[in-house]
Design a protein around this motif. Sequence first.
Motif, PDB file in Angstrom:
ATOM      1  N   THR A 179       0.825  -1.199   0.000  1.00  0.00           N
ATOM      2  CA  THR A 179       0.000   0.000   0.000  1.00  0.00           C
ATOM      3  C   THR A 179       0.863   1.255   0.000  1.00  0.00           C
ATOM      4  N   GLN A 180       0.477   2.222  -0.814  1.00  0.00           N
ATOM      5  CA  GLN A 180       1.114   3.532  -0.863  1.00  0.00           C
ATOM      6  C   GLN A 180       0.027   4.582  -1.103  1.00  0.00           C
ATOM      7  N   LYS A 181       0.391   5.848  -0.951  1.00  0.00           N
ATOM      8  CA  LYS A 181      -0.564   6.934  -1.168  1.00  0.00           C
ATOM      9  C   LYS A 181      -0.539   7.352  -2.631  1.00  0.00           C
ATOM     10  N   ALA A 182      -1.710   7.625  -3.170  1.00  0.00           N
ATOM     11  CA  ALA A 182      -1.820   7.979  -4.582  1.00  0.00           C
ATOM     12  C   ALA A 182      -1.525   9.455  -4.808  1.00  0.00           C
ATOM     13  N   HIS A 183      -0.711   9.696  -5.818  1.00  0.00           N
ATOM     14  CA  HIS A 183      -0.530  11.050  -6.344  1.00  0.00           C
ATOM     15  C   HIS A 183      -0.976  11.037  -7.798  1.00  0.00           C
ATOM     16  N   LEU A 184      -1.930  11.876  -8.139  1.00  0.00           N
ATOM     17  CA  LEU A 184      -2.468  11.901  -9.500  1.00  0.00           C
ATOM     18  C   LEU A 184      -1.647  12.865 -10.334  1.00  0.00           C
ATOM     19  N   GLU A 185      -1.025  12.335 -11.355  1.00  0.00           N
ATOM     20  CA  GLU A 185      -0.084  13.091 -12.171  1.00  0.00           C
ATOM     21  C   GLU A 185      -0.534  13.069 -13.630  1.00  0.00           C
ATOM     22  N   PRO A 186      -1.047  14.192 -14.144  1.00  0.00           N
ATOM     23  CA  PRO A 186      -1.559  14.217 -15.526  1.00  0.00           C
ATOM     24  C   PRO A 186      -0.514  13.887 -16.586  1.00  0.00           C
ATOM     25  N   LEU A 187       0.777  14.075 -16.289  1.00  0.00           N
ATOM     26  CA  LEU A 187       1.814  13.823 -17.287  1.00  0.00           C
ATOM     27  C   LEU A 187       2.304  12.376 -17.297  1.00  0.00           C
ATOM     28  N   MET A 188       1.795  11.554 -16.390  1.00  0.00           N
ATOM     29  CA  MET A 188       2.106  10.124 -16.444  1.00  0.00           C
ATOM     30  C   MET A 188       1.324   9.482 -17.581  1.00  0.00           C
ATOM     31  N   ASP A 189       1.889   8.455 -18.193  1.00  0.00           N
ATOM     32  CA  ASP A 189       1.128   7.661 -19.144  1.00  0.00           C
ATOM     33  C   ASP A 189       0.045   6.894 -18.373  1.00  0.00           C
ATOM     34  N   PRO A 190      -1.205   6.889 -18.851  1.00  0.00           N
ATOM     35  CA  PRO A 190      -2.277   6.203 -18.113  1.00  0.00           C
ATOM     36  C   PRO A 190      -2.042   4.710 -17.917  1.00  0.00           C
ATOM     37  N   ARG A 191      -1.108   4.132 -18.653  1.00  0.00           N
ATOM     38  CA  ARG A 191      -0.841   2.697 -18.549  1.00  0.00           C
ATOM     39  C   ARG A 191       0.254   2.359 -17.539  1.00  0.00           C
ATOM     40  N   VAL A 192       0.815   3.386 -16.864  1.00  0.00           N
ATOM     41  CA  VAL A 192       1.987   3.196 -16.013  1.00  0.00           C
ATOM     42  C   VAL A 192       1.707   3.674 -14.589  1.00  0.00           C
ATOM     43  N   VAL A 193       2.208   2.934 -13.614  1.00  0.00           N
ATOM     44  CA  VAL A 193       2.189   3.322 -12.209  1.00  0.00           C
ATOM     45  C   VAL A 193       3.634   3.340 -11.718  1.00  0.00           C
ATOM     46  N   ASN A 194       4.011   4.416 -11.029  1.00  0.00           N
ATOM     47  CA  ASN A 194       5.358   4.480 -10.453  1.00  0.00           C
ATOM     48  C   ASN A 194       5.264   4.439  -8.939  1.00  0.00           C
ATOM     49  N   ALA A 195       5.996   3.528  -8.311  1.00  0.00           N
ATOM     50  CA  ALA A 195       5.965   3.374  -6.859  1.00  0.00           C
ATOM     51  C   ALA A 195       7.347   3.633  -6.273  1.00  0.00           C
ATOM     52  N   GLN A 196       7.384   4.343  -5.153  1.00  0.00           N
ATOM     53  CA  GLN A 196       8.641   4.599  -4.473  1.00  0.00           C
ATOM     54  C   GLN A 196       9.160   3.328  -3.805  1.00  0.00           C
ATOM     55  N   MET A 197      10.476   3.276  -3.647  1.00  0.00           N
ATOM     56  CA  MET A 197      11.094   2.119  -3.023  1.00  0.00           C
ATOM     57  C   MET A 197      11.697   2.495  -1.671  1.00  0.00           C
ATOM     58  N   GLY A 198      12.103   1.473  -0.918  1.00  0.00           N
ATOM     59  CA  GLY A 198      12.847   1.682   0.317  1.00  0.00           C
ATOM     60  C   GLY A 198      12.016   1.855   1.561  1.00  0.00           C
ATOM     61  N   TRP A 199      10.689   1.583   1.489  1.00  0.00           N
ATOM     62  CA  TRP A 199       9.829   1.962   2.601  1.00  0.00           C
ATOM     63  C   TRP A 199       9.658   0.885   3.664  1.00  0.00           C
ATOM     64  N   TRP A 200       9.810   1.320   4.908  1.00  0.00           N
ATOM     65  CA  TRP A 200       9.460   0.565   6.108  1.00  0.00           C
ATOM     66  C   TRP A 200       9.102   1.590   7.168  1.00  0.00           C
ATOM     67  N   TYR A 201       8.616   1.159   8.317  1.00  0.00           N
ATOM     68  CA  TYR A 201       8.057   2.087   9.293  1.00  0.00           C
ATOM     69  C   TYR A 201       8.717   1.891  10.660  1.00  0.00           C
ATOM     70  N   PRO A 202       9.734   2.698  10.995  1.00  0.00           N
ATOM     71  CA  PRO A 202      10.367   2.573  12.317  1.00  0.00           C
ATOM     72  C   PRO A 202       9.396   2.763  13.476  1.00  0.00           C
ATOM     73  N   GLU A 203       8.303   3.475  13.232  1.00  0.00           N
ATOM     74  CA  GLU A 203       7.320   3.715  14.289  1.00  0.00           C
ATOM     75  C   GLU A 203       6.373   2.548  14.515  1.00  0.00           C
ATOM     76  N   ALA A 204       6.460   1.517  13.684  1.00  0.00           N
ATOM     77  CA  ALA A 204       5.525   0.392  13.789  1.00  0.00           C
ATOM     78  C   ALA A 204       5.833  -0.468  15.012  1.00  0.00           C
ATOM     79  N   ASP A 205       4.808  -1.009  15.593  1.00  0.00           N
ATOM     80  CA  ASP A 205       4.974  -1.943  16.700  1.00  0.00           C
ATOM     81  C   ASP A 205       5.491  -3.284  16.171  1.00  0.00           C
TER      82      ASP A 205
END
Length: 724
Positions: free
Chosen positions: A641-667
């Motif tokens: 799961t990630q948060k959506a950012h709507l970007e009109p200049l993206m190709d409608p067939r492509v999704v870009n997701a950030q890497m490197g995510w974990w949550y130090p605050e998680a139990d």
Amino acid sequence: MKTVTRAACRGCHGGCMYLLTVEDGRLVKAVPDPEGPLNRGRGCVKGMSIVEQVYHPDRLTTPLRRVGERGSGKWESVSWDEALDEIAEKMGAIRDTYGPEALAIISGTGRHHLAQFWRFGNVLGTPNATSSGALICLGPRKNAGDLTAGHFAGVDYYGPVKPAGILVWGANPAVSGADGELQWHIKDAARAGTPLIVVDPQPTELARQARLWLRPRPGTDGALALAILNVLFEEDLYDHDFCENWCHGFAELRQRCRQWTPERVEPITWVKAEDIRAAARLTASLKPLSMEWGCAIEQSTNAFHTCRAIFMIPAVTGNYDVPGGFVESMEIAPTESPLFERLSPDMAAKGLLGGYPQNDGRMSPKLFAHPYLVLNAMKTGKPYQIRGLFSNANNTLISVPDSRHTYECLKCLDYFVYMDFFMTPTAQLADIVLPAALWPEVDSLFCMPEFADQAVLAMRKVIQVGQCWSDQDFMRELCRRMGLDYGADSQEELLNQSLAEMGRRRPEYAGLTWERFKDLGAIQPQRTYYNYKRRGRFDTPTGKFELWSTVTEKAGGDPLPTWTEVPESPVSRPDLAERYPLILTTGGRIQPYFISNNRQIKSLRRQAPFPIASLHPDTAKAAGIGEGDWIWIENQRGRVTQKAHLEPLMDPRVVNAQMGWWYPEADGPGYDWDVSNVNVLTCGDRPHDPVNGAYQLRALLCRVYPNPDGRAIEERYQAWMEKG
């Protein structure tokens, strides 16, 4: 007592000089050095937050030993002597019982330890030294440069002539430059009106400023590069003197490129034929032209040939090693000897190298075990069991593809030693966790030949926090306790070995010692140009710029660049695309973080609190997704799961997701490593690039849909931030 010391920052790969103020043994201030030869008084938030990082309450400051089940998060503090004695005993027993090949070492991004990392593996006698990064970050580009020109190359930002244009391909150096200093100069160039040609599926900061922006289908960069070369040759836009007198295989490359016409490549890449021609013409017209290129083009099963094809574009247009152009590395880098001779041929043959010629000695003296094969051997025992692992500068569970597979493999180890600044998801699976020194706590050298090695800088140890050790000190001391000759008894001796090598390469620095160099702080050699003409040859087997790679040919590979469809795409897997119709590209990075680092540094986390997935508004609307909504990104390997950012200049067939995510605050001990970590969705198994074994991270298939429960992540974050 108050002191101010010049030191090189290594908050990323490095390159920016800082002034570090220490009062009564405590670091109190870090500001960019106005006389830093690369950054010239500028610094990013990673470097400027170093005081917060050094004294963070969650920082590891003593060795820890696991006392509960693996992954349970239960630890006890031990001394360095206890930790080292135990590691030497456990790793030594594995080595003696099962052979050195049963040990593996894995590192990540390049920092002060990296040159000694390979020495460490060779002294241990293991052929299974690997990295989560080199295979898909810089390695293929460096290999392409070495095999094509004998050297790597970079942008000539520092000379008297500035680039008249910059080709930016698969990189966003204004935000995520591989070295901090690159940010300033590409931004300066853009502000000065230097024409940019940007090739990227995403509308990056530089793409928005570009004279021409090409938006290819992820994974098709190699086909696009061949089409640009086609136009350069067919429209007579190439440099005749360079191609005909200094290149090997020009006629053969030109013939190969005839089949890669813009009209053929348009449906492959989604880039219009007229735009391909415009890019080739603009590239040829800008003189001097230089190039920034990034790891996006390496994270593919076409990595090697794509990098070779792109590397050729500045060269055939007459911009190789010219003032203001794409300039050759000066090869002054002060590297410690990796002691290749310590690894016997019989042991080298046992390495889990994958049969890839770039990694098994046929194309490079450095053996490189394939990270997926090393991990898989922990779980399957095939072709033999990897039983002991040392990991540093590498949050393996986050940074290696197919994270669930990685988790299962790490849990199978007999013994696992991990070294880092903070507790991470990977650290929680270890037997011993060691506290690593941050850059103000280390004496070392910085030089980056991959980016034209414009300077050599000194890192300086100005403080000591708790029991934090440098990676180098640990490697050297562990080998001593295991009865292995590391080739040096101290860090200063190793640094003097490096400087002696630099003096051999550059006689003007002969006799320079660490004691003298650390007071100099930095040296910046005078750059020369047209070095192949001065030498009368390129440093390749033929003495020419090898469009036709004789080394690749000898190793059994295609000597000319080519491109094939990636293994997971709407073209190669139409059956899979019916269920997962969108193309997922990963690896998007942001200024406050370096790979998976810094998520617990609150001043940085405020700037980018959550992982972002960018998609076109039409794609979002069809899935019932609005701006800022939490979404599921799913494929056959799982979902994150990630948060959506709507970007009109993206190709409608492509999704870009950030890497490197974990949550130090998680139990819990896992820090939610599998919730937003995009490597849950990637695959490290075959097929790989046939030359260097790179895997596909940038052109997978997925679908997206709302995650109504994602708000809980935000609520937890807010509560964590409010704790102060």
